[in-house]
Design a protein around this motif. Sequence first.
Motif, short mmCIF file in Angstrom:
data_model
loop_
_atom_site.label_atom_id
_atom_site.label_comp_id
_atom_site.label_asym_id
_atom_site.label_seq_id
_atom_site.Cartn_x
_atom_site.Cartn_y
_atom_site.Cartn_z
N PRO A 43 0.80 -1.23 0.00
CA PRO A 43 0.00 0.00 0.00
C PRO A 43 0.83 1.28 0.00
CG PRO A 43 -0.34 -1.34 2.00
CD PRO A 43 0.84 -1.89 1.30
N LEU A 44 0.28 2.28 -0.67
CA LEU A 44 0.91 3.61 -0.68
C LEU A 44 -0.09 4.62 -0.13
CD1 LEU A 44 3.49 5.20 -1.70
CD2 LEU A 44 2.19 5.67 -3.78
N ASP A 45 0.34 5.43 0.81
CA ASP A 45 -0.49 6.50 1.40
C ASP A 45 -1.80 5.97 1.97
OD1 ASP A 45 1.44 8.37 0.74
OD2 ASP A 45 0.56 8.78 -1.22
N GLN A 46 -1.75 4.83 2.60
CA GLN A 46 -2.97 4.28 3.21
C GLN A 46 -3.18 4.87 4.60
OE1 GLN A 46 -4.08 0.21 2.55
NE2 GLN A 46 -4.38 -0.02 4.76
N LYS A 47 -4.27 5.62 4.75
CA LYS A 47 -4.55 6.27 6.04
C LYS A 47 -4.82 5.23 7.12
CE LYS A 47 -5.22 10.77 4.74
NZ LYS A 47 -4.75 11.99 5.33
N ASN A 48 -4.40 5.56 8.34
CA ASN A 48 -4.65 4.76 9.53
C ASN A 48 -4.04 3.36 9.52
OD1 ASN A 48 -6.17 6.90 10.63
ND2 ASN A 48 -7.91 6.29 9.35
N ALA A 49 -3.05 3.15 8.66
CA ALA A 49 -2.29 1.90 8.78
C ALA A 49 -1.50 1.98 10.09
CB ALA A 49 -1.36 1.76 7.59
N ASP A 50 -1.10 0.83 10.63
CA ASP A 50 -0.34 0.87 11.88
C ASP A 50 1.10 1.32 11.68
OD1 ASP A 50 -2.47 0.08 13.34
OD2 ASP A 50 -1.92 -2.05 13.45
N ILE A 51 1.70 0.85 10.60
CA ILE A 51 3.14 1.09 10.40
C ILE A 51 3.38 1.96 9.16
CG2 ILE A 51 5.32 -0.03 9.77
CD1 ILE A 51 4.39 -2.47 11.37
N LEU A 52 4.21 2.99 9.34
CA LEU A 52 4.74 3.71 8.17
C LEU A 52 6.11 3.14 7.90
CD1 LEU A 52 4.99 6.00 6.07
CD2 LEU A 52 5.84 7.47 7.91
N LEU A 53 6.29 2.53 6.73
CA LEU A 53 7.59 2.00 6.35
C LEU A 53 8.32 3.06 5.52
CD1 LEU A 53 9.60 -0.46 6.14
CD2 LEU A 53 8.52 -0.92 3.93
N VAL A 54 9.49 3.43 5.99
CA VAL A 54 10.30 4.40 5.24
C VAL A 54 11.53 3.66 4.74
CG1 VAL A 54 11.38 6.67 5.30
CG2 VAL A 54 9.54 6.15 6.88
N THR A 55 11.69 3.65 3.45
CA THR A 55 12.75 2.83 2.89
C THR A 55 13.49 3.62 1.80
OG1 THR A 55 13.07 0.62 1.95
CG2 THR A 55 11.18 1.81 1.16
N PRO A 56 14.75 3.27 1.51
CA PRO A 56 15.45 4.02 0.48
C PRO A 56 14.73 3.91 -0.87
CG PRO A 56 16.95 2.55 1.64
CD PRO A 56 15.58 2.20 2.09
N SER A 57 14.74 4.99 -1.64
CA SER A 57 14.03 4.94 -2.93
C SER A 57 14.69 3.94 -3.87
CB SER A 57 13.98 6.32 -3.58
OG SER A 57 15.27 6.88 -3.71
N ALA A 58 15.93 3.56 -3.58
CA ALA A 58 16.58 2.53 -4.40
C ALA A 58 15.79 1.24 -4.34
CB ALA A 58 18.00 2.31 -3.91
N ASP A 59 15.10 1.01 -3.24
CA ASP A 59 14.28 -0.21 -3.12
C ASP A 59 13.16 -0.25 -4.17
OD1 ASP A 59 15.74 -1.19 -1.07
OD2 ASP A 59 14.27 -0.82 0.50
N PHE A 60 12.70 0.92 -4.60
CA PHE A 60 11.66 0.97 -5.63
C PHE A 60 12.24 0.70 -7.01
CE2 PHE A 60 9.67 3.34 -2.31
CZ PHE A 60 8.31 3.11 -2.46
N PHE A 61 13.50 1.05 -7.14
CA PHE A 61 14.06 1.15 -8.48
C PHE A 61 15.08 0.05 -8.79
CE2 PHE A 61 17.05 3.19 -11.48
CZ PHE A 61 16.16 3.44 -12.50
N ALA A 62 16.03 -0.10 -7.86
CA ALA A 62 17.17 -0.95 -8.21
C ALA A 62 16.98 -2.41 -7.81
CB ALA A 62 18.43 -0.39 -7.58
N GLU A 63 16.61 -2.65 -6.54
CA GLU A 63 16.64 -4.01 -6.05
C GLU A 63 15.35 -4.43 -5.36
OE1 GLU A 63 19.08 -5.83 -6.72
OE2 GLU A 63 20.79 -4.53 -7.09
N PRO A 64 14.19 -4.14 -5.91
CA PRO A 64 12.97 -4.49 -5.17
C PRO A 64 12.80 -5.99 -4.98
CG PRO A 64 12.41 -3.74 -7.38
CD PRO A 64 13.88 -3.53 -7.20
N HIS A 65 13.43 -6.78 -5.86
CA HIS A 65 13.23 -8.22 -5.77
C HIS A 65 14.21 -8.89 -4.83
CE1 HIS A 65 11.33 -7.06 -9.54
NE2 HIS A 65 10.53 -8.07 -9.31
N VAL A 66 15.35 -8.26 -4.60
CA VAL A 66 16.40 -8.95 -3.86
C VAL A 66 16.16 -8.86 -2.36
CG1 VAL A 66 18.88 -9.10 -3.45
CG2 VAL A 66 18.02 -8.54 -5.72
N ASP A 67 16.17 -7.68 -1.82
CA ASP A 67 16.06 -7.62 -0.36
C ASP A 67 15.10 -6.52 0.07
OD1 ASP A 67 17.44 -5.46 -1.15
OD2 ASP A 67 19.17 -5.74 0.15
N GLY A 68 14.47 -5.89 -0.85
CA GLY A 68 13.71 -4.70 -0.49
C GLY A 68 12.24 -4.94 -0.32
#
Length: 376
Positions: free
Chosen positions: A223-248
């Motif tokens: 989910p992106l921008d989901q209101k009232n979720a319990d956890i906000l995950l903040v992750t490097p933008s590289a996770d979106f672009f470079a290695e989302p399948h490996v460890d991100g």
Amino acid sequence: MLDFETPVLKQYPIIPLIQPGVMAHSKPYVAKPEIQGKIGFPEELVENWQEVAIKKMGELVSKSRALRVFLDSCVKCGACTDKCHYFLGTADPKNMPVARQDLFRDVYRRYFTFAGKYFPKLVGAKEMDKEMLDDWYSYFHQCSQCRRCSVYCPFGIDTAEISMAAREILDSVGVGQKYCNEIIGKAQTIGNNLGLREPALLDTLEGLEEDIEEETGVVVRLPLDQKNADILLVTPSADFFAEPHVDGLIGYAKVFHAAGLSWTLSSHASEAANFGMFIGSHENMQILAMRIRDAALDLGVKRIVFGECGHAWSVAYNFLNTLAGPFDFLDPNYPVPQHICEVTYDLIQRDLLTLDKSANDDKVLTFHDSCNIARG
Ligand code: SF4
Ligand code: SF4
């Protein structure tokens, strides 16, 4: 030239990756005027740069007791000399952590100590001249602020803090580093280092959901921008672009899904890394940290969790509360911030995450801190 026969270097022989001295005049690209101006620094070297640099140094040493202690307490024992990867790679003596510190220390002594003001030669105090400025630019940008040297220093002297101060002074006189300063500008205006806008983030997340379903047959949401979720995950933008399948992102999503946790990413705070640290700028670090606070408030989350990135964690763990706290609107039962490894470990301990041990039948017991999560 470096003396390879010294006891420390004999004990830990060094095989330089490149010829000693080759990096001596190596410098990263200087940021262009428009990049400098965009993040609040002079666009080019100011006319009275010596005066500005000394004034800034005065501000920093009077504001930070840690910095003063680091500058005053080195006994030149040499324990840190061979602990820096830049020194190991270049065998350039000025890349020894103690030598890097001395570039700052010698100027500090000249202008801010009694002995340095009146007997500069006796205490090795030096002027802040153009040669010194060039050395600062070259050698303080050959420090990744990894803090490895400080682990070995008997006094805990942290070269990273000194590098941060030096870079802040360099920026204040108008000589910034292109790579860091350009990235900071992007993160401040768009929200992440790679300059990925909301549609690109959404598109990546939808693609990853499809990949997970294809691989496992399970529908797992990212989910992106989901209101009232319990956890906000903040992750490097590289996770979106470079290695989302490996460890991100795929890994995080699977863990949250398996444990039944409600979570979201944010398009406003879509970057965990904070390059403000690399240029030692409190103001720039704060702008990025505030985006995380604002996103947490806006989305109404209860916890903030950081994804995997040693540098991001180092800034978050050491500075997030000072820069953007207090986080008294979050669930007090969880630390702020929390690292994804802590979250996962806790879930395993409470049997909320069942691992299929047969999927990894080779036992691997290893601890690497290459990305400085532990030191951070
Ligand atoms: S902080 Fe890391 S990169 Fe910087 S001098 Fe120390 S060991 Fe080298
Ligand atoms: S280990 Fe610490 S005290 Fe020894 S030379 Fe390095 S910085 Fe100075």
